[in-house]
Structure formats: structure tokens, C-alpha cells
Scaffold this motif. Structure first.
Motif, PDB file in Angstrom:
ATOM      1  N   ASP A  24       0.842  -1.197   0.000  1.00 19.70           N
ATOM      2  CA  ASP A  24       0.000   0.000   0.000  1.00 19.70           C
ATOM      3  C   ASP A  24       0.884   1.258   0.000  1.00 19.70           C
ATOM      4  OD1 ASP A  24      -1.975   1.882   0.284  1.00 19.70           O
ATOM      5  OD2 ASP A  24      -3.011   0.853   1.909  1.00 19.70           O
ATOM      6  N   GLN A  25       1.419   1.562  -1.148  1.00 17.34           N
ATOM      7  CA  GLN A  25       2.354   2.687  -1.297  1.00 17.34           C
ATOM      8  C   GLN A  25       1.741   4.013  -0.850  1.00 17.34           C
ATOM      9  OE1 GLN A  25       5.562   2.844  -1.942  1.00 17.34           O
ATOM     10  NE2 GLN A  25       5.528   0.607  -1.940  1.00 17.34           N
ATOM     11  N   GLU A  26       0.458   4.158  -1.165  1.00 13.35           N
ATOM     12  CA  GLU A  26      -0.213   5.411  -0.833  1.00 13.35           C
ATOM     13  C   GLU A  26      -0.229   5.609   0.687  1.00 13.35           C
ATOM     14  OE1 GLU A  26      -4.101   5.654  -2.735  1.00 13.35           O
ATOM     15  OE2 GLU A  26      -4.646   7.097  -1.174  1.00 13.35           O
ATOM     16  N   TYR A  27      -0.525   4.520   1.386  1.00 16.42           N
ATOM     17  CA  TYR A  27      -0.569   4.552   2.856  1.00 16.42           C
ATOM     18  C   TYR A  27       0.817   4.879   3.434  1.00 16.42           C
ATOM     19  CZ  TYR A  27      -0.955   2.576   7.599  1.00 16.42           C
ATOM     20  OH  TYR A  27      -0.910   2.370   8.961  1.00 16.42           O
ATOM     21  N   ILE A  28       1.826   4.240   2.875  1.00 13.69           N
ATOM     22  CA  ILE A  28       3.186   4.436   3.393  1.00 13.69           C
ATOM     23  C   ILE A  28       3.652   5.875   3.165  1.00 13.69           C
ATOM     24  CG2 ILE A  28       5.601   3.717   3.161  1.00 13.69           C
ATOM     25  CD1 ILE A  28       4.407   0.930   2.292  1.00 13.69           C
ATOM     26  N   LYS A  29       3.419   6.359   1.947  1.00 13.76           N
ATOM     27  CA  LYS A  29       3.827   7.740   1.633  1.00 13.76           C
ATOM     28  C   LYS A  29       3.102   8.731   2.528  1.00 13.76           C
ATOM     29  CE  LYS A  29       5.697   7.617  -2.970  1.00 13.76           C
ATOM     30  NZ  LYS A  29       5.087   6.448  -3.691  1.00 13.76           N
ATOM     31  N   LYS A  30       1.825   8.482   2.731  1.00  9.40           N
ATOM     32  CA  LYS A  30       1.022   9.365   3.567  1.00  9.40           C
ATOM     33  C   LYS A  30       1.538   9.339   5.022  1.00  9.40           C
ATOM     34  CE  LYS A  30      -3.881  10.110   4.281  1.00  9.40           C
ATOM     35  NZ  LYS A  30      -5.194   9.477   4.182  1.00  9.40           N
ATOM     36  N   SER A  31       1.882   8.135   5.489  1.00  9.59           N
ATOM     37  CA  SER A  31       2.395   7.998   6.860  1.00  9.59           C
ATOM     38  C   SER A  31       3.698   8.770   7.034  1.00  9.59           C
ATOM     39  CB  SER A  31       2.654   6.537   7.205  1.00  9.59           C
ATOM     40  OG  SER A  31       1.512   5.757   6.977  1.00  9.59           O
ATOM     41  N   GLN A  32       4.571   8.653   6.037  1.00  9.40           N
ATOM     42  CA  GLN A  32       5.861   9.341   6.129  1.00  9.40           C
ATOM     43  C   GLN A  32       5.661  10.861   6.138  1.00  9.40           C
ATOM     44  OE1 GLN A  32       7.421   7.264   2.676  1.00  9.40           O
ATOM     45  NE2 GLN A  32       9.118   6.483   3.913  1.00  9.40           N
ATOM     46  N   GLN A  33       4.849  11.347   5.211  1.00  8.23           N
ATOM     47  CA  GLN A  33       4.650  12.792   5.091  1.00  8.23           C
ATOM     48  C   GLN A  33       4.024  13.354   6.365  1.00  8.23           C
ATOM     49  OE1 GLN A  33       6.011  14.266   2.333  1.00  8.23           O
ATOM     50  NE2 GLN A  33       5.763  16.060   3.652  1.00  8.23           N
ATOM     51  N   LEU A  34       3.085  12.584   6.905  1.00  7.37           N
ATOM     52  CA  LEU A  34       2.429  12.980   8.144  1.00  7.37           C
ATOM     53  C   LEU A  34       3.458  13.182   9.263  1.00  7.37           C
ATOM     54  CD1 LEU A  34      -0.688  12.977   9.161  1.00  7.37           C
ATOM     55  CD2 LEU A  34      -0.019  10.857  10.273  1.00  7.37           C
ATOM     56  N   VAL A  35       4.396  12.248   9.331  1.00  8.35           N
ATOM     57  CA  VAL A  35       5.420  12.320  10.372  1.00  8.35           C
ATOM     58  C   VAL A  35       6.348  13.511  10.143  1.00  8.35           C
ATOM     59  CG1 VAL A  35       7.529  11.159  11.171  1.00  8.35           C
ATOM     60  CG2 VAL A  35       5.361   9.913  11.075  1.00  8.35           C
ATOM     61  N   TRP A  36       6.766  13.706   8.909  1.00 10.92           N
ATOM     62  CA  TRP A  36       7.702  14.805   8.632  1.00 10.92           C
ATOM     63  C   TRP A  36       7.047  16.158   8.890  1.00 10.92           C
ATOM     64  CZ3 TRP A  36       8.985  11.749   3.605  1.00 10.92           C
ATOM     65  CH2 TRP A  36       9.854  10.704   3.930  1.00 10.92           C
ATOM     66  N   ASP A  37       5.810  16.323   8.447  1.00 12.35           N
ATOM     67  CA  ASP A  37       5.101  17.585   8.698  1.00 12.35           C
ATOM     68  C   ASP A  37       4.854  17.775  10.192  1.00 12.35           C
ATOM     69  OD1 ASP A  37       5.045  17.893   5.980  1.00 12.35           O
ATOM     70  OD2 ASP A  37       2.939  17.312   5.736  1.00 12.35           O
ATOM     71  N   GLY A  38       4.472  16.669  10.857  1.00 14.51           N
ATOM     72  CA  GLY A  38       4.183  16.737  12.298  1.00 14.51           C
ATOM     73  C   GLY A  38       5.422  17.105  13.099  1.00 14.51           C
ATOM     74  N   LEU A  39       6.562  16.534  12.753  1.00 15.84           N
ATOM     75  CA  LEU A  39       7.797  16.868  13.475  1.00 15.84           C
ATOM     76  C   LEU A  39       8.118  18.346  13.305  1.00 15.84           C
ATOM     77  CD1 LEU A  39      10.267  13.873  12.871  1.00 15.84           C
ATOM     78  CD2 LEU A  39       9.192  14.563  15.028  1.00 15.84           C
ATOM     79  N   ASP A  40       7.994  18.847  12.084  1.00 14.50           N
ATOM     80  CA  ASP A  40       8.298  20.263  11.846  1.00 14.50           C
ATOM     81  C   ASP A  40       7.356  21.160  12.650  1.00 14.50           C
ATOM     82  OD1 ASP A  40      10.322  19.437  10.227  1.00 14.50           O
ATOM     83  OD2 ASP A  40       9.233  19.717   8.341  1.00 14.50           O
ATOM     84  N   PHE A  41       6.110  20.732  12.730  1.00 17.89           N
ATOM     85  CA  PHE A  41       5.119  21.466  13.525  1.00 17.89           C
ATOM     86  C   PHE A  41       5.512  21.466  15.016  1.00 17.89           C
ATOM     87  CE2 PHE A  41       1.127  21.227  16.043  1.00 17.89           C
ATOM     88  CZ  PHE A  41       0.592  22.466  15.731  1.00 17.89           C
ATOM     89  N   PHE A  42       5.920  20.296  15.505  1.00 17.35           N
ATOM     90  CA  PHE A  42       6.369  20.202  16.908  1.00 17.35           C
ATOM     91  C   PHE A  42       7.584  21.099  17.157  1.00 17.35           C
ATOM     92  CE2 PHE A  42       4.656  15.602  17.707  1.00 17.35           C
ATOM     93  CZ  PHE A  42       3.398  16.127  17.965  1.00 17.35           C
ATOM     94  N   TYR A  43       8.568  21.023  16.260  1.00 20.50           N
ATOM     95  CA  TYR A  43       9.793  21.821  16.453  1.00 20.50           C
ATOM     96  C   TYR A  43       9.443  23.307  16.579  1.00 20.50           C
ATOM     97  CZ  TYR A  43      12.375  17.676  14.677  1.00 20.50           C
ATOM     98  OH  TYR A  43      12.887  16.421  14.463  1.00 20.50           O
ATOM     99  N   LYS A  44       8.583  23.759  15.684  1.00 22.66           N
ATOM    100  CA  LYS A  44       8.204  25.187  15.661  1.00 22.66           C
ATOM    101  C   LYS A  44       7.556  25.564  17.002  1.00 22.66           C
ATOM    102  CE  LYS A  44       4.763  27.878  13.185  1.00 22.66           C
ATOM    103  NZ  LYS A  44       3.593  27.350  13.844  1.00 22.66           N
ATOM    104  N   ASN A  45       6.654  24.715  17.474  1.00 23.01           N
ATOM    105  CA  ASN A  45       5.952  25.002  18.726  1.00 23.01           C
ATOM    106  C   ASN A  45       6.867  24.899  19.941  1.00 23.01           C
ATOM    107  OD1 ASN A  45       2.754  25.305  18.632  1.00 23.01           O
ATOM    108  ND2 ASN A  45       3.466  24.147  16.855  1.00 23.01           N
ATOM    109  N   LEU A  46       7.719  23.885  19.962  1.00 30.52           N
ATOM    110  CA  LEU A  46       8.625  23.725  21.102  1.00 30.52           C
ATOM    111  C   LEU A  46       9.567  24.921  21.186  1.00 30.52           C
ATOM    112  CD1 LEU A  46       9.334  19.878  20.749  1.00 30.52           C
ATOM    113  CD2 LEU A  46       8.095  20.981  22.629  1.00 30.52           C
ATOM    114  N   LYS A  47      10.003  25.387  20.020  1.00 32.17           N
ATOM    115  CA  LYS A  47      10.864  26.579  19.980  1.00 32.17           C
ATOM    116  C   LYS A  47      10.134  27.761  20.597  1.00 32.17           C
ATOM    117  CE  LYS A  47      13.978  26.002  16.121  1.00 32.17           C
ATOM    118  NZ  LYS A  47      13.603  25.671  14.761  1.00 32.17           N
ATOM    119  N   GLU A  48       8.877  27.948  20.187  1.00 29.73           N
ATOM    120  CA  GLU A  48       8.078  29.061  20.726  1.00 29.73           C
ATOM    121  C   GLU A  48       7.923  28.954  22.240  1.00 29.73           C
ATOM    122  OE1 GLU A  48       5.320  29.531  16.760  1.00 29.73           O
ATOM    123  OE2 GLU A  48       4.331  29.062  18.659  1.00 29.73           O
TER     124      GLU A  48
END
Ligand code: PLP
Length: 372
Positions: free
Chosen positions: A274-298
Motif C-alpha cells: 500500500d504505497q499510498e498509505y506508506i507515503k502518507k504515513s511518512q509525510q504525516l510524520v515529517w510535517d508533524g515533526l516540523d510542527f512540533f519543532y516550531k511550537n517547542l521553539k516558541e
């Protein structure tokens, strides 16, 4: 009944707090669990379909050699099928490796603040451990590892466990460091190097080593992979050990013949397809981490950049109080006391709305708990 001192003093693995339990205890309706590095997308629909199809065969024992699954993994990873062993989660494989290759009184090696299962399985098998120091960024110092290994005159060190990327820190051993390590330890007959790549699919660092090539080159390098993280099957239990057949042969002798159930054997293939699922899972994690970093910095909270699907951060407070505060507001994070990090919490990426909720709850709680 008397048990050995090792069993008596064993501190059991403490899993993330279950959602159902938290709901009951605090009377909450909305809960987000970011405590166990699970895939928040749910099970791949293709895996659900494959398992549904397989249900009617559950009166039969599963294939004890998981042939179909091994053939699939073999072509997927260009890795010989005789060099693949599947387990009931990688946890089972870690346990088996220690039981098979260590005798009581031997030692396993690992970095400090690494996956707790290595130490627990070792202790249960009356095997000692030696933990390597980390630098101030929580990274393993390869030179220390080499110094230690070169000075082991007694020959009791049997397995070096390297979680790469590491849980709970999210740090990784890079290409050059792996090269340096294996220049010395690769090919040794008395020491196994087990590279645990549970988070391999989430890595963004460009200098992350290709362990399969090292596994091909050196017979004493074994690789662990899991289907609990990006493939979203934590509740089903499936993991893989890659290594040379004569080493795997010893593990086969000890393992339970039906350690991987029918549903798991089918679901793993379907999930990986299920390539679509895997790609979606990865992107979700990468976007989520960036979101966390931004907030933790704040929020002014120090964090360690992560190659996994989670981030370790310093609350600058008693982490237990912050954990409890978040829990009462429906956000389950993970304390890391057992890793001697009393002010830190680990938090995995969830769905975007869960990440949002976690950050606003955390901001609130920080105002309620005093810094230390
Ligand atoms: C989550 C994790 C695993 C996976 O364990 P399973 O038993 O396969 O669910 C393995 N190693 C590390 C370092 C992990 O964090």
C-alpha cells in the motif's frame, strides 16, 4: 517458589498508557495518545482486506516458515530469502538473539538511553549489559565503543545493539561512524552487531547508513526491522531479522514454530504493497515533526532533532507533573524516567488535529507547573 535474583529485581517494561484506561480514569471523551510511536492513520485498508479474507483460514496453523512473506520481503529488499527470519514483533527477535547467542554472565552492549527492551531481555536471560556514554547531544561516541571493544580481553561481550535511529532520543549513527565501527568490528566471529532499524522509513538525514550493504558485507551484522511503525501493525506483532543463514539457523531452533500468525503473514505484505498509505504515513510524520519543532521553539523547550516519528524534549520541569497535567486534559505523552531523563518527555506525531491539541494542552500545562 524462589526465582533468581535477576528475575526478582527485573523492572518490567512499562508501555504507554492505554487510551481506554485513561478514558475511564479521567472521564474524558477526547483523548489523543502520542505515547507509543504508533501510526496514527490506522491500519492500511489493504491490510484490513487481506486479513478479512484470511479469517476463514484461522482454524489452520500458520505457515511455520512464513515462505510467502519471506519471498515477498526478499524481492522487496533484494535480500536472499534464506537470510530472513520473521518474529512476533522485533521484541521477540531481540529476546531470542540474547537467549541464543549469550550465556548467563555474558554481556550485551548498547548506548545509554537506548531501547529499554535490550536490557530487560538481557536481565531475564541472566546476561549483563554495558552501556556506552553519549555526548551532550545524546549521540553515541563511536571512539568510546571502539576503545571498549578493543579492550575486551575476556571475550564476554556477545552482542552490540544499535537502534538506528535510536528510541527515545531520535538520534542516529551516520555513515562515517558506522563505517568506522564496522572497519573494526565487521567480520568478527565473537561479536554480533545488531542494527535495529524500527524507524528506518522516517529518516530524513542524508548521511544515514545503508545497513543492508553492511549486512551483505559482514556476516556478524544483523538487521532488525518492524511492521509496528510506518506499516501500522503494532497490534498484530510482526518484525524481521536479517542475517546469515547459519546464524538464523540457531534462532530457528529456539523460536516457537508458529510465532507469526496467519493474519500477520498476510497483513504485512498488504501493508507494504500500500504505497499510498506508506507515503502518507511518512509525510504525516515529517510535517508533524516540523510542527512540533516550531511550537517547542516558541515555548522555549529544548528538543533533539529526530529521525523517528517522535521527538524527545526537555520540559525544564518535573516531567511527571507535566505528564499528569497533559493526561488530565486528554493528551497521553511518555515519561522517560527509566532512561534517567526526569525532565524530559517523548511525544510521537499524531494526526494534525491531535498534534494541534497536544501543543495547546502542553502550553496550558506549562503555565501550571513551575520550572526547576
Ligand atoms: C518500536 C520499536 C521496535 C518495535 O518493536 P516491535 O516488537 O516490533 O513492535 C523495535 N525497536 C525499537 C528501537 C523501537 O523503538
Amino acid at each position: 517458589m524462589r526465582v533468581s535474583p535477576e528475575i526478582e529485581s527485573l523492572v518490567p517494561y512499562k508501555p504507554g498508557k492505554p487510551i481506554e484506561e485513561t478514558q475511564r480514569e479521567y472521564g474524558l471523551t477526547k483523548i489523543c495518545k502520542l505515547a507509543s510511536n504508533e501510526n496514527p492513520l490506522g491500519v492500511s485498508p489493504q491490510a484490513v482486506a487481506a486479513m478479512t479474507e484470511e479469517l476463514k483460514n484461522l482454524h489452520r496453523y500458520p505457515d511455520p516458515s512464513f515462505t510467502e512473506l519471506r519471498e515477498y520481503l526478499s524481492q522487496k529488499w533484494s535480500w536472499h530469502k534464506d537470510h530472513i527470519l520473521v518474529g512476533n514483533g522485533s521484541n521477540e527477535l531481540i529476546d531470542l538473539l540474547i537467549r541464543v547467542f549469550c550465556e548467563p554472565g555474558d554481556r550485551v552492549l548498547m548506548p545509554k538511553k537506548s531501547f529499554i527492551a535490550y536490557g530487560i531481555c538481557a536481565q531475564a536471560a541472566r546476561v549483563n549489559k554495558h552501556e556506552f556514554d553519549l555526548d551532550q547531544d545524546f549521540r553515541l561516541k563511536i571512539d568510546d565503543v571502539l576503545d571498549y571493544i578493543e579492550n575486551d580481553k575476556v571475550g564476554r561481550d556477545k552482542i552490540l545493539f544499535l537502534a538506528n535511529p535510536n528510541n527515545p532520543t531520535g538520534t542516529y549513527v551516520n555513515n562515517d561512524e558506522m563505517e568506522e565501527l564496522l572497519d573494526v568490528c565487521g567480520g568478527r566471529k565473537d561479536l554480533l552487531i545488531v542494527i535495529d532499524e524500527a524507524y528506518n522509513e522516517f529518516v530524513r538525514a542524508e548521511d544515514y547508513p545503508n545497513s543492508l550493504s553492511y549486512g551483505r558485507k559482514y556476516k556478524n551484522v544483523m538487521i532488525l526491522r518492524t511492521f509496528s511503525k510506518v506499516y501500522g501493525l503494532a497490534g498484530l506483532r510482526a518484525g524481521v531479522l536479517l542475517g546469515s543463514p547459519d546464524l538464523l539457523d540457531f534462532v530457528h531452533r529456539v523460536r516457537n514454530p508458529f510465532n507469526v500468525n496467519r493474519l500477520a503473514q498476510k497483513a504485512v505484505v498488504a501493508s507494504m504493497e500500500d504505497q499510498e498509505y506508506i507515503k502518507k504515513s511518512q509525510q504525516l510524520v515529517w510535517d508533524g515533526l516540523d510542527f512540533f519543532y516550531k511550537n517547542l521553539k516558541e515555548m522555549g523547550l529544548p528538543y533533539i532533532e529526530s529521525q523517528g516519528n517522535f521527538v524527545l524534549f526537555n520540559t525544564l520541569r518535573d516531567a511527571n507533573e507535566v505528564f499528569q497535567g497533559c493526561l488530565q486534559k486528554g493528551v497521553i505523552l511518555r515519561t522517560v524516567k527509566e532512561y534517567k531523563l526526569p525532565t524530559y518527555l517523548r511525544m510521537n506525531v499524531g494526526l494534525p488535529e491531535e498534534n494541534q491539541m497536544a501543543m495547546s494542552v502542553l502550553k496550558e500545562v506549562l503555565t501550571e507547573v513551575k520550572t526547576i
